[in-house]
Design an enzyme around this catalytic site. Structure first.
Site, short mmCIF file in Angstrom:
data_model
loop_
_atom_site.label_atom_id
_atom_site.label_comp_id
_atom_site.label_asym_id
_atom_site.label_seq_id
_atom_site.Cartn_x
_atom_site.Cartn_y
_atom_site.Cartn_z
N GLU A 34 0.87 -1.16 0.00
CA GLU A 34 0.00 0.00 0.00
C GLU A 34 0.92 1.23 0.00
O GLU A 34 1.81 1.33 0.85
CB GLU A 34 -0.87 -0.01 1.26
CG GLU A 34 -1.86 1.14 1.24
CD GLU A 34 -2.75 1.20 2.47
OE1 GLU A 34 -2.73 0.27 3.29
OE2 GLU A 34 -3.44 2.22 2.61
N ARG A 259 5.35 -12.55 10.10
CA ARG A 259 6.00 -11.27 9.86
C ARG A 259 7.40 -11.29 10.43
O ARG A 259 7.68 -11.98 11.40
CB ARG A 259 5.24 -10.14 10.56
CG ARG A 259 3.89 -9.85 10.04
CD ARG A 259 3.22 -8.82 10.93
NE ARG A 259 3.74 -7.48 10.69
CZ ARG A 259 3.24 -6.66 9.77
NH1 ARG A 259 2.27 -7.06 8.99
NH2 ARG A 259 3.73 -5.45 9.61
N LYS A 269 4.61 0.60 9.27
CA LYS A 269 4.63 1.91 8.61
C LYS A 269 3.97 2.98 9.48
O LYS A 269 4.42 4.11 9.51
CB LYS A 269 3.91 1.81 7.26
CG LYS A 269 4.82 1.34 6.15
CD LYS A 269 4.10 1.33 4.83
CE LYS A 269 3.12 0.19 4.77
NZ LYS A 269 2.55 -0.01 3.44
P1 ATP Z 1 2.83 -2.14 8.06
O1 ATP Z 1 2.18 -2.99 9.11
O2 ATP Z 1 4.26 -1.89 8.26
O3 ATP Z 1 2.06 -0.88 7.78
P2 ATP Z 1 1.54 -3.40 5.94
O4 ATP Z 1 1.34 -4.85 6.04
O5 ATP Z 1 0.37 -2.54 6.22
O6 ATP Z 1 2.79 -3.00 6.77
P3 ATP Z 1 1.62 -3.35 3.12
O7 ATP Z 1 2.08 -2.28 2.22
O8 ATP Z 1 0.19 -3.71 3.15
O9 ATP Z 1 2.11 -2.96 4.56
O10 ATP Z 1 2.51 -4.64 2.91
C1 ATP Z 1 2.85 -5.18 1.68
C2 ATP Z 1 3.21 -6.62 1.88
O11 ATP Z 1 4.30 -6.74 2.78
C3 ATP Z 1 2.06 -7.41 2.47
O12 ATP Z 1 1.92 -8.60 1.73
C4 ATP Z 1 2.50 -7.70 3.87
O13 ATP Z 1 2.02 -8.96 4.27
C5 ATP Z 1 4.01 -7.69 3.78
N1 ATP Z 1 4.63 -7.27 5.04
C6 ATP Z 1 4.45 -6.12 5.70
N2 ATP Z 1 5.16 -6.10 6.84
C7 ATP Z 1 5.83 -7.27 6.91
C8 ATP Z 1 6.74 -7.84 7.85
N3 ATP Z 1 7.11 -7.20 8.95
N4 ATP Z 1 7.24 -9.07 7.57
C9 ATP Z 1 6.87 -9.70 6.45
N5 ATP Z 1 6.03 -9.23 5.54
C10 ATP Z 1 5.50 -8.02 5.75
MG MG Z 2 -1.37 -3.36 5.04
#
Ligand code: ATP
Ligand code: MG
Length: 562
Positions: A34, A259, A269
């Site tokens: 995102e 994660r 983020k």
């Molecule tokens: P955050 O929690 O940091 O805001 P998010 O999951 O909302 O991260 P996205 O942009 O939706 O951020 O993530 C893109 C991809 O990265 C998704 O498939 C998510 O599962 C993966 N992802 C995000 N954070 C992690 C992490 N700490 N470890 C592994 N994969 C991750």
């Molecule tokens: Mg997300």
């Protein structure tokens, strides 16, 4: 060590699917960020997994921006995300997609669900929806609008789209089961009204689809085979499957993995954004940030990050990885590759009284003892040098092999020198200069009579040295929250010593025109990276990537005992 390939659980699934011909032998993954922030090392885990699996099995990996939330998303983030993925060494070829590309198709799918009696327009407010939803222990209640007929739903949905209703006044909901034990299945919202300008579609839409509805269908449209995501989506999988099954469209499989969590920092983020906005760090690419942009500025290499991810592996059980492992991987990589140079961070002038005034010699220095192909370079040696202030003690403790009155040391690649006297600042009494004598027969650093000199110091020639600002970093967060302090109470969790800037540092002359991004080992001090953002004419800025002391081995040992 023999390269034995053990498959993680996701690769095992992929191999099994290839064996049974589940997707006609295709492997097609995607990375779906995102664009609401910069990527962090947790994302690197997902990037590495998705792109590597595609690579290893002759498949493809798409980049798809999940841009369904116009209020949070910005072009700046889109650009940084693409830059960071390329920097890690991956490429999506011509397969760059945006969920917003599918807004039209998603609308049609929503209409189809309405026609099937599987979706309805609901007039409950967001608060009421929450209230009707029940809880983990109590079933939800049906919305009073749940049994609207198809005609009315189609009409209202079209008018939602046409902009007739204010934000938050109506939603489109899936008609599933308000008593489902999985809360995600209690008539989840599919569309909300939001009169907001989208970074790509502008004002074309005033209704926006929700993540769960968008994600599975985007995967389906792109004919993804394995939709790998982090574990928090596990409870959403039932909904992912429901939309695709009801619509009877191509159905990828969602697979969840743990994660990545790291000690001494945050990987979210939302929290990272707070750090920036509340001014705890300078920017998203502050070298203390676990963002890929921050790590890059700090001197991390894509190779070190990928090796780290390889060691961490992929599993379902959540773990928190010691940040020291990441640092260890960087040290290993840079030890093999980084040029050794001399830099004095806290300079103290050293004058060799018996060295002729005005004379300059060139001494030969080895660039990297780990890599004979790296060759040598010439360094100027002269009567006036800078050495490290911390390498001199007037009152040395036992086993002090560095400089002190009457002590002899080796100047790396240069000569043996003995300290005879010191010059003090008359007002403060502080030592400001060392008066020394050198052994003219000791060129290269060995005594002609074979006498033993144990200490070897780095130095730079004073008239030739270039000025620099050097920044030392420590972990961003304290090891333990102080008593009564929450982990996310950044005000009290930030390590007050996470950044120290030293100005007036003296570097060997060759570093004066180092390209931003250059990474070197400053001998005895650590690995440093020329800061691409802050370096300026006449004074370069260097960030310490990691010190030379590797604490990982100790941690690993205590863990295996543990
Ligand atoms: P955050 O929690 O940091 O805001 P998010 O999951 O909302 O991260 P996205 O942009 O939706 O951020 O993530 C893109 C991809 O990265 C998704 O498939 C998510 O599962 C993966 N992802 C995000 N954070 C992690 C992490 N700490 N470890 C592994 N994969 C991750
Ligand atoms: Mg997300």
């Amino acid at each position: 060590m023999p390269e034995e390939r053990t498959l993680d659980f996701i690769r095992s699934i992929v191999e099994e699917d290839l064996r049974t011909g589940k997707y006609d032998g295709r492997v097609h993954t995607r990375f779906p960020p995102e664009p609401n922030g910069y990527l962090h090392i947790g994302h690197a885990k997902a990037i590495n997994l998705n792109f590597s699996i595609a690579e290893e099995y002759g498949g493809l990996c798409n980049l798809r921006f999940d841009d369904t939330n116009p209020c949070m998303e910005e072009e700046e983030y889109v650009d940084s995300i693409m830059e960071d993925i390329h920097w890690l060494g991956f490429d999506w070829g011509d397969r760059l997609y945006y969920a917003s590309d599918y807004f039209g198709k998603l609308y049609d799918y929503a209409v189809q669900l309405i026609e099937m009696g599987k979706a309805y327009v609901c007039d409950l407010s967001p608060e009421e929806i929450r209230e009707y939803r029940g809880s983990l222990t109590e079933p939800g209640r049906n919305s009073p609008y749940r049994d609207r007929d198809v005609e009315e739903n189609l009409d209202l949905f079209a008018r939602m789209r046409a902009g007739e209703f204010p934000d938050g006044s109506r939603t489109l909901r899936a008609r599933i089961d308000m008593a489902a034990s999985n809360m995600n299945m209690r008539d989840p919202v599919m569309y909300r009204i939001l009169h907001a300008t989208h970074h790509r579609t502008g004002d074309e839409w005033c209704i926006y689809p929700m993540y769960d509805f968008t994600h599975c269908l985007s995967d389906s449209i792109e004919r993804i085979t394995h939709s790998n995501c982090s574990i928090e989506f596990e409870d959403h999988r039932a909904l992912y499957d429901w939309f695709l099954d009801e619509l009877g469209v191509y159905h990828p499989q969602q697979i969840e993995f743990a994660r990545l969590n790291l000690t001494r920092t945050v990987l979210s983020k939302r929290k990272l954004k707070r750090l920036v906005e509340e001014g705890h760090v300078e920017s998203w690419d502050d070298p203390r940030m676990p963002t890929l942009a921050g790590l890059r500025r700090r001197g991390y290499t894509p190779e070190a990050i990928r090796e780290f991810l390889r060691r961490v592996g992929v599993a379902k059980t959540p773990t928190t990885i010691e940040i020291e492992l990441l640092e260890h991987c960087l040290r290993e990589d840079l030890n093999a590759r980084a040029q050794r140079v001399m830099a004095v961070l806290r300079p103290l002038r050293l004058v060799i009284e018996n060295y002729p005034e005005g004379r300059v010699e060139e001494v030969e220095a080895i660039n990297n003892p780990e890599d004979s192909s790296a060759g040598t370079r010439k360094l100027p040696f002269s009567r006036e040098l800078f050495v490290e202030r911390t390498d001199f003690r007037e009152d040395p403790p036992k086993k002090w092999f560095r400089l002190a009155p009457g002590r002899e040391v080796r100047l790396k690649h240069g000569y043996l020198v003995t300290c005879n006297d010191v010059v003090r600042d008359p007002s403060s009494g502080e030592v400001v200069e060392l008066r020394c004598e050198y052994d003219p027969e000791s060129r290269g650093g060995e005594a002609p009579d074979g006498r033993k000199v144990r200490g070897t110091l780095h130095w730079v020639s004073a008239p030739h040295a270039v000025d620099a600002e050097v920044r030392l970093f420590d972990h961003l967060l304290l090891e333990e929250p102080p008593e009564g302090v929450e982990e996310t109470d950044f005000e009290n969790m930030i390590n007050p010593d996470s950044r120290e800037a030293l100005s007036g540092c003296k570097l060997e002359p060759g570093l004066g025109d180092a390209e931003p991004g250059t990474i070197c080992q400053f001998m005895r001090q650590g690995y440093f990276c020329a800061d691409p953002a802050d370096s300026r004419e006449g004074e370069s800025v260097w960030n310490r990537s990691v010190s030379l002391r590797d604490t990982w081995a100790k941690i690993e040992k205590s863990q295996s005992r543990g």
